[in-house]
Design a protein around this motif. Structure first.
Motif: not given
Length: 534
Positions: A212-218
């Motif tokens: 989830l984090v990898a899909g949204i965070a730079q």
């Protein structure tokens, strides 16, 4: 130029014990930064420190700057003008964060009147516009609804609306999707991404879900035992990081699916057919006829000895209602349920053969009972009573079987982590040596590595004791690791079923395909990131 948020050398101590050490982190305007780690790593404490909402007696050192302005020396009155107006926060469980006796419109309006200086009428107009902004249109979700009348995803949108109502520069989201199904989770993430793009605010996303984090965070920072042990761009960090802790988290998140097994096709251990369950709805007016909602509609399923079957679907699909009916916790309104070849009515003798593990073990434990009492509780179903010594030996053996210590029998539930409490719940389910254990979202709130440990334990127990499992879950990653067969439920019906890898590789129903597409997978997410995110 100063970052929007800058944390420099933050320490947090409670009761003389340092829980967060030397945290340094920055968030730029329009940037999404992920903060990941397991329970107890200090993620939420760091978030609370930003809002100056730490428990009484907590001590902090270091600097927290917002737009270059230090927050550490602010008075409580000054901080009250900053919270909401310049920093908004979305908490993990919206039902706990929202006021159950206020309408959603009034709750958003209250946040606007607190610092915005708006009249009651102006606040309500602005509140309705903000609820529209988070995709809760008035025609679909009237502003006079109460939190209990909304779905989990809708409640989380209300919590986001309250957090952004005053157009803060920084939004802190602490595990905002933990208990949501995959499609709702994807919608919430898309909403947060859109809000960042439209408003230019910074977002600090706290989660244990790496995909989830990898899909949204730079950028991502990884916390362990109160320290940031790794940080970098999402793609680089998860794909090539050499830090052993990050590598271990990635390995747990990307574990291989369960190998296909040959499960006996003889008489089913549990067989249900034609199951129906209706709920009464309020009458439209005094003289209107009674209305009913069909939550489970002509469902049939089987579970064989030693087999792991998963029942998946979104919230409201009827999964939990079906499970309660199968466990004889709700009355069978239509259809038949057979256990070991005989009609299942929930007698004490039959209940010894089927046990359950629920989503929140702490909520299903009496907090005043020691573990020995909790694990031994089902033994009252035995015809032969055990003396104190036999009961103690049986409890200790079960605790050791699930990876705990025999001495843990003397401790209280609050002394354990979430993963340890779930092991206690499994020990309680095992103590009667059942043939089938049902799991209702039993791993959805666990950290990635703890979840992997629990799933490995369950796989081992299944082989060792020829145990059958029925998993009710929205976590497709769990399904792929543990289930031999999958049943997909939508609007009270089973719309697709088959071997796990067949379902994942070639779903035949559009609803199944949509669920799989919405489920975050770390390597798929990383492969889809463009070069600008690396």
């Amino acid at each position: 130029m100063n970052p929007l948020l800058e944390i420099d050398g933050l320490d947090i101590a409670i009761g003389g014990r340092t829980l967060v050490r030397s945290i340094s982190l920055a968030v730029e305007p329009g940037e999404i930064v992920g903060l990941v780690g397991e329970s107890g790593s200090g993620k939420s404490l760091t978030a609370l420190a930003l809002m100056h909402l730490l428990p009484a007696g907590a001590e902090t050192r270091g600097r927290i700057l917002l737009d270059g302005e230090a927050l550490g020396d602010k008075t409580e009155a000054e901080l009250c003008t900053i919270r909401g107006a310049r920093i908004g926060m979305v908490f993990q469980e919206p039902m706990s964060a929202l006021n159950p006796v206020m309408t959603i419109g009034d709750q958003v309006a209250e946040s606007l009147r607190h610092n915005g200086g708006l009249s009651r009428r102006e606040a309500r107009i602005r509140a309705s516009a903000v609820l529209d902004q988070v995709e809760l249109p008035a025609g679909t979700v009237p502003r006079n609804r109460y939190p209990h009348e909304l779905s989990g995803g809708q409640r989380q949108r209300v919590a986001i609306a309250i957090a952004i109502a005053q157009q803060p520069r920084l939004l802190v989201a602490d595990e905002p999707t933990t208990a949501l199904d995959v499609t709702t989770q994807a919608q919430i993430m898309a909403l947060l991404r859109r809000l960042v793009a439209e408003t230019g605010m910074g977002l600090l996303l706290i989660s244990h879900d790496l995909a989830l984090v990898a899909g949204i965070a730079q950028r991502v920072a990884v916390m362990r035992r109160g320290e940031i042990v790794d940080s970098g761009a999402s793609r680089t960090l998860f794909a090539t990081s050499r830090h052993p802790y990050t590598a271990a988290l990635v390995a747990a998140a990307t574990a291989a699916p369960r190998a296909a097994r040959n499960v006996p096709n003889g008489e089913a251990l549990l067989a249900a057919s034609g199951i129906i369950h209706d709920y009464a709805l309020p009458r439209r007016h005094l003289f209107a006829g009674a209305r009913r909602f069909r939550a489970v509609d002509q469902v049939a399923l089987t579970v064989h000895r030693g087999e792991s079957v998963a029942l998946v679907g979104e919230s409201g699909s009827g999964k939990t209602t079906l499970l309660r009916t199968l466990l004889a916790l709700d009355r069978v309104q239509g259809g038949t349920i057979r256990l070991d070849g005989e009609n299942f009515s929930g007698t004490a003798r039959q209940r010894r053969r089927i046990q359950a593990v629920f989503q929140d073990p702490y909520g299903s434990f009496d907090p005043r009972w020691r573990v020995e009492h909790l694990v031994a509780e089902p033994l009252h179903l035995l015809e032969a009573r055990l003396d104190a010594g036999e009961r103690r030996r049986k409890v200790e053996a079960m605790l050791e079987r699930v990876g705990l210590a025999a001495a843990d029998a003397d401790r209280l539930p609050h002394e354990f982590s979430g993963g340890q409490r779930q092991r206690i719940a499994i020990a309680r389910a095992l103590i009667l040596e059942p043939a089938l254990i049902a799991f209702d979202e039993a791993t959805s709130a666990l950290d990635v590595s703890v979840k992997a440990q629990i799933l490995d334990l369950l796989a081992e127990l299944s082989v060792r004791q020829d145990l059958a499992y029925l998993f009710v879950t929205h976590d497709l990653g769990t399904v792929r690791r543990i289930a031999d067969r999958v049943l997909v439920m939508q609007a009270g019906r089973i719309v697709e079923q088959g071997p796990t890898e067949q379902i994942f590789a070639a779903p035949s129903h559009p609803y199944t395909a949509a669920l799989i597409a919405a489920a975050p997978d770390l390597w798929t997410v990383l492969a889809g990131l463009d070069g600008s995110r690396a």
